[in-house]
Design a protein around this motif. Sequence first.
Motif, PDB file in Angstrom:
ATOM      1  N   UNK A  64      -9.309  13.023   8.917  1.00  0.00           N
ATOM      2  CA  UNK A  64      -8.356  11.879   8.667  1.00  0.00           C
ATOM      3  C   UNK A  64      -7.768  11.726   7.355  1.00  0.00           C
ATOM      4  N   UNK A  65      -8.453  12.029   6.269  1.00  0.00           N
ATOM      5  CA  UNK A  65      -8.024  12.083   4.899  1.00  0.00           C
ATOM      6  C   UNK A  65      -6.699  13.075   4.952  1.00  0.00           C
ATOM      7  N   UNK A  66      -7.170  14.366   5.535  1.00  0.00           N
ATOM      8  CA  UNK A  66      -6.087  15.272   5.384  1.00  0.00           C
ATOM      9  C   UNK A  66      -4.735  15.091   6.170  1.00  0.00           C
ATOM     10  N   UNK A  67      -5.037  14.173   7.294  1.00  0.00           N
ATOM     11  CA  UNK A  67      -3.655  13.849   7.990  1.00  0.00           C
ATOM     12  C   UNK A  67      -2.986  12.751   7.321  1.00  0.00           C
ATOM     13  N   UNK A  68      -3.677  11.737   6.645  1.00  0.00           N
ATOM     14  CA  UNK A  68      -3.043  10.582   5.937  1.00  0.00           C
ATOM     15  C   UNK A  68      -2.518  11.443   4.839  1.00  0.00           C
ATOM     16  N   UNK A  69      -3.092  12.499   4.234  1.00  0.00           N
ATOM     17  CA  UNK A  69      -2.422  13.123   2.983  1.00  0.00           C
ATOM     18  C   UNK A  69      -3.062  12.557   1.596  1.00  0.00           C
ATOM     19  N   UNK A 116       0.949  -1.077   0.137  1.00  0.00           N
ATOM     20  CA  UNK A 116       0.084   0.074   0.010  1.00  0.00           C
ATOM     21  C   UNK A 116       0.919   1.382   0.039  1.00  0.00           C
ATOM     22  N   UNK A 117       0.557   2.374  -0.495  1.00  0.00           N
ATOM     23  CA  UNK A 117       1.126   3.699  -0.753  1.00  0.00           C
ATOM     24  C   UNK A 117       0.926   4.551   0.680  1.00  0.00           C
ATOM     25  N   UNK A 118      -0.286   4.351   1.162  1.00  0.00           N
ATOM     26  CA  UNK A 118      -0.534   5.015   2.476  1.00  0.00           C
ATOM     27  C   UNK A 118      -1.008   4.039   3.380  1.00  0.00           C
ATOM     28  N   UNK A 119      -0.207   3.349   4.143  1.00  0.00           N
ATOM     29  CA  UNK A 119      -0.663   2.445   5.500  1.00  0.00           C
ATOM     30  C   UNK A 119      -0.789   3.394   6.658  1.00  0.00           C
ATOM     31  N   UNK A 120      -1.962   3.144   7.367  1.00  0.00           N
ATOM     32  CA  UNK A 120      -2.194   3.917   8.488  1.00  0.00           C
ATOM     33  C   UNK A 120      -2.631   2.930   9.700  1.00  0.00           C
ATOM     34  N   UNK A 121      -2.654   3.443  11.022  1.00  0.00           N
ATOM     35  CA  UNK A 121      -2.936   2.675  11.778  1.00  0.00           C
ATOM     36  C   UNK A 121      -4.183   3.396  12.615  1.00  0.00           C
TER      37      UNK A 121
END
Length: 254
Positions: A215-220, A22-27
């Motif tokens: 959350x979208x803004x934080x992840x980018x 994945x390009x943007x993994x997040x927890x």
Amino acid sequence: MLEGIETGYEEKFDFPRWNGRPKFPWLLATVPRTGSTYVSHVLWASGCLGAPLEYLNFDPNGPSGHAAAVPAEQNRIWSEVLARRTSPNGVFGLKAFPLLMEDLHRANPPLLTEVMKMMIPGPDQARVVQLRRRDRQAHAVSYARALLSGVWRKEQEREGQMPPDFSREAFDVACRLIDSQEQAWTEMYAGLRVKPLILWYEDVLEKPDEAVVQVADYIGVTLVSGARVAVPAIERQSQSGTSLWFAALGGQGD
């Protein structure tokens, strides 16, 4: 898994298969009874934030209970969810509790190492959203009642089932579990020099769309209205008997 109930882990809810990492993994870092199932589904429904569920829950009664004592199967499941639950924009979300991570450390340390390297590659690259509840008493009451009844989802409730009686001991145990698990996250952040985004359950409940944007803004990543997907509805559990717990504790709850 719950027989005849859609929990969100079924193949019908998969994204188109993703090839590679994945390009943007997040927890989604949280503890039980924060409303995390509701919040994860709100974020998932955007179609742009992955599907942050408990993919490392190998408890015998959990979504992948058949792999409880089979590390090779756990590894296979992890590879599969990366391919099936990464949204088309390359975002993969994972919901985790400290106690589940500790279980994985005992049962399959190599997998935990692999997961952590991907989810938190470095302080500047880590994307961690911590979900908490402001109303600590309501949080502990919910946790204690679930511990006593074994009912963690609306679908587990049965007609005629009596709510658990008030137990100060269970409430105190729940408070300790909440404190110890939140402290575990705090220590992880300090050790890895990670600054999480704090998301409050009460805020998501009041303004879910704003939480998705946050959350979208934080992840980018950019939200696309046409990307939304259908996810299972989350129903609130019965609150029968809850008021008696708050009365015994001298509080009002939420």
